[in-house]
Structures are given as C-alpha cells and as structure tokens.
Scaffold this motif. Sequence first.
Motif, PDB file in Angstrom:
ATOM      1  N   GLU A 107       0.866  -1.188   0.000  1.00  0.00           N
ATOM      2  CA  GLU A 107       0.000   0.000   0.000  1.00  0.00           C
ATOM      3  C   GLU A 107       0.895   1.227   0.000  1.00  0.00           C
ATOM      4  O   GLU A 107       1.982   1.215   0.569  1.00  0.00           O
ATOM      5  CB  GLU A 107      -0.896  -0.003   1.241  1.00  0.00           C
ATOM      6  CG  GLU A 107      -1.912  -1.121   1.238  1.00  0.00           C
ATOM      7  CD  GLU A 107      -2.780  -1.091   2.485  1.00  0.00           C
ATOM      8  OE1 GLU A 107      -2.378  -0.487   3.496  1.00  0.00           O
ATOM      9  OE2 GLU A 107      -3.853  -1.694   2.433  1.00  0.00           O
ATOM     10  N   ASP A 110      -1.569   7.926  -0.111  1.00  0.00           N
ATOM     11  CA  ASP A 110      -2.345   8.614  -1.147  1.00  0.00           C
ATOM     12  C   ASP A 110      -2.022  10.095  -1.072  1.00  0.00           C
ATOM     13  O   ASP A 110      -2.524  10.820  -0.226  1.00  0.00           O
ATOM     14  CB  ASP A 110      -3.840   8.358  -0.933  1.00  0.00           C
ATOM     15  CG  ASP A 110      -4.662   8.818  -2.113  1.00  0.00           C
ATOM     16  OD1 ASP A 110      -4.080   9.368  -3.074  1.00  0.00           O
ATOM     17  OD2 ASP A 110      -5.895   8.599  -2.092  1.00  0.00           O
ATOM     18  N   LYS A 128      -3.351   4.357  -0.090  1.00  0.00           N
ATOM     19  CA  LYS A 128      -3.916   3.919  -1.361  1.00  0.00           C
ATOM     20  C   LYS A 128      -3.764   2.398  -1.403  1.00  0.00           C
ATOM     21  O   LYS A 128      -2.697   1.877  -1.076  1.00  0.00           O
ATOM     22  CB  LYS A 128      -3.129   4.572  -2.499  1.00  0.00           C
ATOM     23  CG  LYS A 128      -3.847   4.532  -3.836  1.00  0.00           C
ATOM     24  CD  LYS A 128      -2.984   4.987  -5.001  1.00  0.00           C
ATOM     25  CE  LYS A 128      -2.671   6.448  -4.963  1.00  0.00           C
ATOM     26  NZ  LYS A 128      -1.941   6.891  -6.173  1.00  0.00           N
ATOM     27  N   PRO A 129      -4.817   1.652  -1.764  1.00  0.00           N
ATOM     28  CA  PRO A 129      -4.669   0.194  -1.797  1.00  0.00           C
ATOM     29  C   PRO A 129      -3.651  -0.240  -2.849  1.00  0.00           C
ATOM     30  O   PRO A 129      -3.400   0.466  -3.824  1.00  0.00           O
ATOM     31  CB  PRO A 129      -6.068  -0.300  -2.139  1.00  0.00           C
ATOM     32  CG  PRO A 129      -6.784   0.853  -2.727  1.00  0.00           C
ATOM     33  CD  PRO A 129      -6.133   2.084  -2.185  1.00  0.00           C
ATOM     34  N   GLN A 133      -4.864  -5.350  -4.610  1.00  0.00           N
ATOM     35  CA  GLN A 133      -6.172  -5.204  -3.977  1.00  0.00           C
ATOM     36  C   GLN A 133      -7.147  -4.391  -4.829  1.00  0.00           C
ATOM     37  O   GLN A 133      -8.351  -4.604  -4.775  1.00  0.00           O
ATOM     38  CB  GLN A 133      -6.020  -4.510  -2.612  1.00  0.00           C
ATOM     39  CG  GLN A 133      -5.293  -5.349  -1.598  1.00  0.00           C
ATOM     40  CD  GLN A 133      -4.948  -4.553  -0.359  1.00  0.00           C
ATOM     41  OE1 GLN A 133      -4.845  -3.322  -0.406  1.00  0.00           O
ATOM     42  NE2 GLN A 133      -4.764  -5.251   0.759  1.00  0.00           N
ATOM     43  N   SER A 134      -6.626  -3.470  -5.621  1.00  0.00           N
ATOM     44  CA  SER A 134      -7.518  -2.570  -6.357  1.00  0.00           C
ATOM     45  C   SER A 134      -8.060  -3.194  -7.645  1.00  0.00           C
ATOM     46  O   SER A 134      -9.104  -2.772  -8.138  1.00  0.00           O
ATOM     47  CB  SER A 134      -6.792  -1.263  -6.690  1.00  0.00           C
ATOM     48  OG  SER A 134      -5.704  -1.518  -7.549  1.00  0.00           O
TER      49      SER A 134
END
Length: 179
Positions: A107, A110, A128-129, A133-134
């Motif tokens: 991660e 962000d 931010k992932p 994961q995103s």
Amino acid sequence: EKEVSDLVSIVEKFSNKYSPKFARYKTKNFIDGSNSSKKKKKPSIVPKYFYTMWKLLLAPPPPLIFVKDSKPRVNWTKLRPQTLRNLPKPSDWNVQSCSQDPTFYEETVDKDDPRNKTRPKGIPLIMKPSLFQSLTSPFGRLPGLLSDQGVISMPEEPIDGYIWSETSRVWVIASCRGG
C-alpha cells in the motif's frame, strides 16, 4: 525440276555449313570424345547481339523448386457438425499467479487525498490500496472449463474437427497447412 534441284542444292549447302558435328563427321571421330575444354564458338548465323540469348539456350535448365501449398486444408472426414452444439461453453476465470515485484502488493500513501495534507499528528495517513487489492483480476482472465479438479484450460488439440480459438473466443473448424 530445275527449281527443285536448285532448292535441294541450297539445302545441302546450308546443312553442311550449319549442321551439328555428329551429322558432318564420321561417328568414330565423335565417339573419341568431344573437346569439352574448348570454348563453344558462336555460329556465324547468330548475330552478336543475340549471343547471350544463344548461350543461355545452350545452358542446362535451372533445377526445379517445389513450394508447398500454403492454403489451409480441412480434413472433412474428421469434422462432425453435431459435435459443435455438444462442446462445452467456457467461462472467463481469473488467472491465479503471483507478481515478482513486491511493490505490486504494498500500500502507498495517497498523496492526492487532501486529508493527508491537513491531518493532525497521531492520525494515521490515508493509504492507497495496492494494485493487487484494487484490481478485480490483477493477472487477467482466461477462458476455461470448471471440472471437479478445478478450472482447466481450453484444449489445444482439435476435438472432432473443432478447435478453440483464443482470438475469436469460439469453437472454429480445425485446419492445417497443405503440403
């Protein structure tokens, strides 16, 4: 008659002048061997500007080159149209894999989130992932068939004259290159 005898004499004169050696000489001279080391002279009847053409006509023909037929061929005896409707319909399945890049799973902070710029001390940063994961399918999706042992890939060999096409994503008639 005089015209015929004149014509015969003219033909004999030219045949003696331009006929091949074996027709002019005795066969014993011909059998002893021809002088292959001698350069072939151009007959006087062949003009200079046709010499190359005359020389090429005497040369042996080039070897034949056989090119295989590149048109696709279908073995119609192995094609069974009733099989097409019975072939399984594949589904798209996530590819199970792992990335060699560790940042793919990490991660990150962000930087675009305004809350990270104005946050008081002690409050954790907004993260931010990771890419893993995103994404719903981080390694992509491929067609496959679900079996009791899990998902299997589409067969690469023809089945009753049909083969799975990755580009069209349908069963197509199997063909091979002719030859």
